[in-house]
Scaffold this active site. Sequence first.
Site, PDB file in Angstrom:
ATOM      1  N   ILE A   1       0.784  -1.253  -0.107  1.00  0.00           N
ATOM      2  CA  ILE A   1       0.126   0.012   0.064  1.00  0.00           C
ATOM      3  C   ILE A   1       0.872   1.412  -0.032  1.00  0.00           C
ATOM      4  O   ILE A   1       1.998   1.179   0.452  1.00  0.00           O
ATOM      5  CB  ILE A   1      -0.957  -0.120   1.007  1.00  0.00           C
ATOM      6  CG1 ILE A   1      -0.034  -0.280   2.536  1.00  0.00           C
ATOM      7  CG2 ILE A   1      -1.993  -1.096   1.072  1.00  0.00           C
ATOM      8  CD1 ILE A   1      -0.950   0.116   3.810  1.00  0.00           C
ATOM      9  N   CYS A   2       0.286   2.284  -0.807  1.00  0.00           N
ATOM     10  CA  CYS A   2       0.850   3.612  -0.420  1.00  0.00           C
ATOM     11  C   CYS A   2      -0.244   4.850  -0.504  1.00  0.00           C
ATOM     12  O   CYS A   2      -1.568   4.140  -0.109  1.00  0.00           O
ATOM     13  CB  CYS A   2       1.828   3.922  -1.685  1.00  0.00           C
ATOM     14  SG  CYS A   2       0.848   4.180  -3.184  1.00  0.00           S
TER      15      CYS A   2
END
Length: 567
Positions: A525-526
């Site tokens: 994730i970002c």
Amino acid sequence: MKVIIIGGVAGGASCAARLRRLDEKAEILMVERGPYVSYANCGLPYYIGGVIEKESSLLVASERTFREQFNVDCRVNCEAIKISPDKKTVDLRNVKTGKVTTESYDKLVLSPGAPSIRPPLPGIDLPGIFEVRTVPDARTIREWIETGSLFLSGMDSYSGFQTVRPKTRAVVIGGGFIGLETAENLVHRGFDVAIVEMGDQVLAPLDQEMARIVEGYVEKHGIRLALGDGVAGFKQAANGVIDVETQSGKIYPADVVILSLGVRPDTTLAKTAGLEIGQRGGIRVDEQMRTSNPDIFAVGDAVEVKDFVTGEWSLIALAGPANRQGRIAADVITGRDSRFRGSQGTSIIGLFGAAAAWTGASEKTLNRLGDKDYEKIYLYPNSHAGYYPGARPIAMKVIFRKSDGRFLGAQALGEDNVDKRISALAMALQMGATIYDLEEAELCYAPQFGSAKDPVNFSGMVAAGVLRGDMPLSHWKTAKAGFLLDVREPAELAVESVPEAVHIPIGQLRARLAELPRDREIHVICRSGQRAYYATRMLLQKGFNAKTVSGGLLSLAHNHLLDGSLN
Ligand SMILES: Cc1cc2nc3c(=O)[nH]c(=O)nc-3n(C[C@H](O)[C@H](O)[C@H](O)COP(=O)(O)OP(=O)(O)OC[C@H]3O[C@@H](n4cnc5c(N)ncnc54)[C@H](O)[C@@H]3O)c2cc1C
């Protein structure tokens, strides 16, 4: 040839004008029950709000224009009350005098539209409760909100030392297009607005997690939302106030109430003429707008059309399809082989400077049909180059076939240039485009307008990356079961974080691979998904089983709103 057209607004007026352009000799009679033909019902909420100042601006073409310019016998205040298909006649009643006359036809076109749904609720006929369908409706609402009661007209009876005038209150029943547009305009008029909506979201065609963004946005602009609560009735309270009672027992006091519970195809005449009515309750037509009677055509909101993506019969109450269908009926009547391609439901609504738009199939429609052969991506590209002032993110959801990459639908929300992205995508959809076509679309670009990789290209590139296996994808609902890897910078975690995620900033990832499991799926994730994709590529090439969580923290925000948890 004599053609009678019933209904003189979008579909009917379009048909009449086209007929004349194609056949100078045809005898054309267009009848309209109301006082105006060819008016802009799409502009009515803005007339209520005062954005459109003059009522006359709503009147696109007058009865006289039709008479003089198009040689159409155009009769307003004239209602068609009976069709006799055997005799090929229509009975017409002059609404003002009550006089009934009979006219014969060679071809008949029905464009009666779809009246607003008005359930028989207690108190629904109280003064101050309105619907927004016609110019007279909008005029009455405008008069009411300006002068409808002493309170609304400026607190004449409100005297004393108090200098702050209490807010006037509006309750809008129904969170569809017309409800939201009218609500926005009432906010501009200084009303404290609540929307009561029986469904669990506004804008039903949107998927719920996308609708959540719209809901948050309108709430930010002062509209109160009561979702999942239907209206039960209305009561007259003191001082001209209407108490709106909901099924859950809540009471919303209102100085004005707007009913916008949706529309229902007007099939009254069609039924009396014995025309086939479809499973969705609209007049059944073929792709040339012909009803079950070959001499009778029907167009617009009253007909069922084939959904372009799913092939299902559907009801699409939109001005664009109505206008095109009117033209097609005229073409066919004059011997041309035009066909309606079906409708994609391409729509847009503007709210407080932002827009929500969509085209094609939603995820919930595919789920309802049991269609599992699709994938979805969330992305948040800038509306134009980030370095040029004024760029705003566009929240996009794009849906496509897993098996062949066919583009199926898109939804987009944002404050800048949402319309052109959905318009481009709508055209691509109608041409049967795949996500690989979106990747390759050549669109105009200079920094103030777009990006060298336009959001349309970008959606194709991301989707194609998924199907080519370059970017194995996961979504929040499943990501939580795996190993979550957050590759954002430490400062970003201070703003928002996912407690269960392991944090390794992308710049350190190559050096810290030993901290990652080789026997588990790693869900990366970002903030928006972009750095997560770079990290996924790196990890895949290093032999890890990595996936990018689509849309990252941004998609978490609205998926989270959906059910209050990651599950
Ligand atoms: C407030 C509002 C906002 C809207 N905004 C948008 C928008 O932003 N974008 C969009 O795409 N669409 C919008 N729409 C929908 C769009 O206006 C309709 O889809 C379109 O007008 C449908 O065209 P139609 O010809 O089928 O029906 P209408 O335009 O509704 O016309 C039907 C006409 O037939 C007349 N009629 C019915 N029965 C008879 C009879 N027996 N005899 C004589 N006359 C009869 C009616 O009086 C009516 O005037 C909006 C609609 C409303 C009400």
